[in-house]
Enzyme design. Structure first.
Site, PDB file in Angstrom:
ATOM      1  N   CYS A 161      -7.057  -3.481  -5.673  1.00  0.00           N
ATOM      2  CA  CYS A 161      -6.015  -3.571  -4.648  1.00  0.00           C
ATOM      3  C   CYS A 161      -6.739  -3.554  -3.311  1.00  0.00           C
ATOM      4  O   CYS A 161      -7.638  -4.357  -3.097  1.00  0.00           O
ATOM      5  CB  CYS A 161      -4.994  -2.455  -4.787  1.00  0.00           C
ATOM      6  SG  CYS A 161      -5.697  -0.800  -4.828  1.00  0.00           S
ATOM      7  N   ASP A 196       0.839  -1.212   0.000  1.00  0.00           N
ATOM      8  CA  ASP A 196       0.000   0.000   0.000  1.00  0.00           C
ATOM      9  C   ASP A 196       0.871   1.258   0.000  1.00  0.00           C
ATOM     10  O   ASP A 196       1.837   1.352   0.770  1.00  0.00           O
ATOM     11  CB  ASP A 196      -0.932  -0.020   1.209  1.00  0.00           C
ATOM     12  CG  ASP A 196      -1.956   1.101   1.161  1.00  0.00           C
ATOM     13  OD1 ASP A 196      -2.266   1.567   0.030  1.00  0.00           O
ATOM     14  OD2 ASP A 196      -2.437   1.497   2.233  1.00  0.00           O
TER      15      ASP A 196
END
EC number: 3.1.3.-
Length: 1015
Positions: free
Chosen positions: A945, A913
């Site tokens: 994601c 991330d």
């Protein structure tokens, strides 16, 4: 009384450890024990009722009548061992009379192989001998004294032959001086013992006898050179003087057959264990000169006088004899043997005998030459001949068989015995002679010597008498006759075999044997077993003669007895009372029987048992290996079959009705997809849509259910594009300028952060019922750009999901769907979106958790299938392509419509991330895999994601820019493309590092494309 204590102490000090075995309990010296060794080398060893049997080595005493004939087969290594043992015994003062010598040499000979000979038939009548037993004994006594006197002056040479160390010789000398000589013990016997120990190991260079004669004849005795391999002694010792005389004596064979029961060594040689040495006739017949005053019987007196003259010349001319080699001495010995045979015929038969042998009388007509002044007087010729015969007879009985047999065995170039050609002719011309006593009892050696004595008697006299004896001897060396030279080798062998068959004795007496389980069986155990058998049969132990142990067996002969027990009776009684004998003897009896000793071959029981045990062990091991392979194969088959069976059950459970057409079509489709391999050629950019899972991985292995594998695919060439070289270089320059100019890149990123999309309302995403469906409140879908679900198919009866369609150039057909990672409450909505949007490719760019923080819910089954509302997801395969990503294949089934679809998930593992991948190459490789699977499809690609903005936006930006360049776009504006993405979903490409990574990835891919283009 045993040996004196000082002698034993000296023996212990001189002998090295383990060289000689410990001496057994001794008996008084001079006691004649049965089976004593060395009778060929020393007289007085055998008793009055014993005969000396030639065993090929030292001779062994046996009771008369001797029944056990054998020869030892002595190898060079064994000869060396015997020589060392004899040296040590002789050096410490032991002789053949000592029991310790008998024990040691018996142990040395115990391990030597034997060849058993055929004994003469007991029933064959023996013709009376020319010499009675009394005369033979008289000759033996007188000959022994004469030979001792004749050879006593040669003791220095015999002592020089003993090459024992100085310490051993000194010890032997002191020991011999300390003790008085026993009866029959003299220096001559000890010297002969040492002589045999050295000469038995002699070897001669290979070569034929013909070559030897050709080399020998042109030379004189004074020019002869010593043999290279002869023993080296001191130059002052008259070595060859004695050797010539000994060789001449050794080659002699007695002319008359022995009386019944006579078993002297020269007669035992009738049944040799090997072919005798060749004795060939002279090439040209010559005559020997006769002494003056003896014209009546030249064969009886002239030849004997000449032999005696030769012996005297050997004494007078040691310098000439010193150059003789071993082979030349053998030739002299053979010549003198023939002469002595002629002397005996003259004495026994006179002139009639000579005529009977085929002589024409030409010898009587030949010239008679006189001997030199040192010849014997006329009146003493006959006495000298008697003394000469006594010496020859004495030496033949003691050394003849040993020296000649050893020399024959050690001559590598020795030829097989050649039968004279005129023998058959003479036998046919004189049929009455075939019935004579000489031919009835003659052995192979006697036939040979008698035949050639005739040729020797017919020789012409030499031109030089007396003093030219050595020249005569050289010219009369035995050579091949013309008839023998012209005869082929095969014919000679055939004649030799025929002659030997005529004189072969009958088969030896059958022997009984008992095979035990102990190998080797000790002699005392064998004798005890035979004694047990004798007690069982109630016969005296003396009825079992010649008890011998051969390996694990004991053999014996049953002599005549009062009970008339035969060998067959012993065998039968042994079999019937096997258990009792085993109990009393402590041995296990394996086999009994009767047979000829030379044919007895026992298989060692231990070896047989070991072989059987090894065979059983190998069989068990082989069976275990085969069983293990079968079990492993069966287990693998069961596991694979079980896995396939479970998969079929799951696939069959996808349909409600097994008989429905949709289910049958689905199963057929599954079989085709699992069996079909992808095409070798790459698909074009506009080929039809292919639904086969296998075609999606044409550059990798075919996936199998529940299989995991890894492979690297970076070596794959980039996708072909329509970009020309000039455009590529221009784009590459633009990218490099952005990357090098940090200020320009910073300004572009600041402008992108200030950009606001219009419209940008998110009222639907902010509704109360939809807020729990959002993973991050910072990334909400725009109201004008969101994916709408069919509320009637939703489990919550809502059309909302946090997912945004991304348009490229066609606003009607989105190229991507950017969405957040599914939550536990939105998994069913996610699979509904996949089904309703027709997606077949899912790109997942986040791990399930990062630093303990959940990034995405595990929305697929690890194994088998899971049901999400009305959608059943079945995991088909999972392939780990490299460390950075893996690929999974699913079967997605709508339970309402029973329709199925294949969905492929590409999961990138190393992108965290708000970060970037460690290498752009791995992401570009991942993109190639995705595009290769998606190529030719019109459905959107689902990219997610965690929040569906940062990493998803970066991937979509890179893929969109590269797709435009591949389609031939002339201008590329990455910042403008990113603004286009943010118009459809907020927060796409969240950090400057992600934007810079996108520029780097695009530049690297353009560079790869330019390298792939033709220059």
């Amino acid at each position: 009384m045993g040996p004196p204590l000082p002698l034993l102490l000296l023996l212990l000090l001189l002998l090295p450890p383990r060289v000689l075995p410990a001496a057994p309990s001794s008996v008084p010296r001079g006691r004649q024990l049965p089976g004593r060794l060395g009778c060929l080398l020393e007289e007085g060893l055998c008793g009055a009722s014993e005969a000396c049997v030639n065993d090929g080595v030292f001779g062994r005493c046996q009771k008369v009548p001797a029944m056990d004939f054998y020869r030892y087969e002595v190898s060079p290594v064994a000869l060396q061992r015997l020589r060392v043992a004899l040296q040590k015994l002789s050096g410490t003062g032991f002789t053949w009379q000592d029991d310790y010598t008998q024990y040691v040499m018996d142990q040395e000979l115990a391990d030597l192989p034997k060849t058993y000979l055929r004994r003469p038939e007991a029933s064959s009548p023996a013709r009376p001998s020319k010499h009675s037993v009394g005369s033979e004994r008289r000759y033996s006594r007188e000959g022994g004294a004469a030979l001792a006197n004749a050879l006593r002056r040669h003791l220095p040479f015999l002592e020089a032959l003993s090459q024992a160390p100085a310490s051993d010789v000194l010890a032997r000398t002191h020991t011999a001086q300390d003790r008085p000589p026993a009866e029959g013990d003299d220096r001559f016997s000890e010297s002969i013992l040492t002589y045999v120990a050295h000469t038995s190991a002699l070897t001669y260079p290979p070569g034929s006898r013909t070559q030897l004669r050709e080399d020998l004849l042109p030379r004189t005795l004074g020019q002869l050179q010593p043999d290279e391999l002869s023993p080296k002694v001191d130059s002052g010792v008259d070595r060859h003087h004695l050797m010539a005389a000994l060789s001449a004596y050794a080659a002699q064979r007695p002319p008359a057959p022995p009386g019944e029961g006579s078993l002297e060594p020269q007669y035992l040689l009738r049944a040799p264990s090997r072919m005798p040495r060749p004795l060939l006739a002279p090439a040209a017949p010559q005559k020997w000169p006769s002494p003056l005053g003896d014209s009546e019987d030249p064969s009886s007196t002239g030849d004997g006088a000449r032999i005696h003259t030769l012996l005297k010349d050997l004494q007078r001319q040691p310098a000439e004899v010193r150059g003789l080699s071993g082979l030349e001495l053998d030739g002299m010995a053979e010549l003198m043997a023939g002469l002595m045979q002629g002397v005996d015929h003259g004495v026994a038969r006179g002139s009639p005998g000579r005529a009977a042998l085929g002589e024409s009388g030409e010898q009587a007509d030949g010239p008679k030459a006189t001997l030199r002044g040192d010849s014997f007087p006329d009146d003493g010729v006959q006495d000298d001949d008697d003394r000469l015969y006594q010496e020859v007879h004495r030496l033949s009985a003691t050394l003849g068989g040993l020296l000649q047999d050893h020399g024959s065995r050690l001559l590598p170039g020795a030829l097989p015995f050649a039968r004279p050609l005129d023998m058959e002719r003479k036998k046919s011309e004189h049929p009455e002679s075939s019935l004579s006593s000489e031919e009835e009892t003659a052995g192979v050696e006697n036939v040979k010597s008698q035949t050639y004595s005739k040729d020797l008697l017919g020789q012409q006299p030499h031109s030089e008498p007396g003093a030219a004896a050595f020249g005569e001897l050289q010219n009369q060396m035995p050579g091949p006759s013309k008839e023998e030279q012209s005869l082929p080798a095969g014919a000679q062998e055939a004649l030799s075999d025929g002659l030997q068959l005529e004189v072969q004795p009958s088969e030896e007496e059958a022997r009984g044997y008992i095979v035990t389980d102990r190998d080797p069986l000790r002699p005392e155990e064998g004798r005890r077993l035979v004694e047990d058998v004798a007690r069982l049969l109630q016969v005296p132990s003396s009825a079992f003669a010649d008890v011998e142990v051969l390996g694990p067996a004991v053999t014996f002969k049953v002599s005549a007895n009062v009970q008339n027990v035969t060998t067959e009776d012993v065998e039968k009684a042994t079999v019937d009372n096997k258990d009792k004998l085993e109990e009393t003897s402590g041995l296990k009896i394996l086999q009994t029987g009767v047979g000829s000793k030379s044919k007895l071959k026992f298989l060692p029981p231990q070896a047989e048992q070991e072989d059987s045990t090894k065979f059983i062990a190998l069989t068990l091991v082989s069976l275990a290996c085969i069983l293990g392979v079968l079990l492993a194969s069966g287990l693998i088959y069961c596991l694979r079959h079980s896995s396939q069976h479970r998969l079929k059950e799951k696939l069959s459970g996808l349909g409600g009705d097994p008989g429905a057409d949709a289910t049958a079509a689905y199963q057929e489709l599954c079989r085709q997809r699992m069996a079909t391999r992808p095409p070798d050629r790459p698909e074009g950019p506009h080929t039809s849509r292919i639904s086969s899972v296998s075609s999606q991985f044409s550059d990798g292995p075919i996936p199998s259910p529940s299989a995991r594998s890894s492979a690297s695919s970076w070596s794959e060439e980039p996708v072909q594009s329509n970009m020309d070289i000039s455009t590529g270089h221009m784009i590459l320059s633009y990218m490099e300028d952005h990357l090098k100019n940090k200020n320009r890149l910073e300004k572009e990123w600041e402008a992108l952060c200030a950009y606001q999309a219009e419209p940008n309302s998110s009222f639907v995403a902010q509704r109360e019922e939809n807020v729990p469906k959002n993973r991050s409140l910072a990334v909400l879908t725009y109201d004008h750009s969101r994916v709408l679900l069919k509320a009637e198919n939703s489990h919550s009866h809502s059309d909302y999901i946090n997912a945004s369609p991304i348009m490229d150039h066609d606003p009607r057909n989105p190229a991507y769907i950017a969405t957040q990672g599914p939550l536990p409450a939105t998994v069913a909505d996610f699979w509904q979106m996949v089904w309703e949007s027709g997606c077949v490719v899912i790109v997942m760019l986040t791990p399930l958790a990062e630093n303990g923080v959940r990034q995405c819910y595990h929305y697929w089954p690890d194994e088998g299938s899971n049901l999400y509302h009305i959608y059943e997801v079945n995991l088909v395969s999972e392939h780990i392509w490299c460390e950075d990503f893996l690929v999974r294949s699913f079967y997605l089934k709508n339970l309402q419509t029973n329709e199925t679809r294949t969905v492929t998930q590409f999961h990138f593992l190393s992108w965290y991330d708000r970060g970037v991948p460690s290498s752009s190459r791995s992401l570009l490789d991942f993109r190639r895999k995705v595009n290769k699977c998606y190529r030719g499809r019109s459905c959107p690609i689902i990219v997610h994601c965690s929040d569906g903005a940062g990493r998803s936006g970066t991937y979509v930006l890179i893929d969109m820019v590269l797709n435009k360049m591949a389609k031939g776009a002339k201008e590329i504006d990455i910042a403008a493309t990113l603004e286009h993405l943010r118009d459809q979903r907020p927060g796409m490409v969240q950090t400057k590092e992600q934007f810079e990574f996108a520029l780097t990835a695009v530049a690297e891919e353009v560079n790869a494309i330019l390298k792939a283009l033709p220059q």
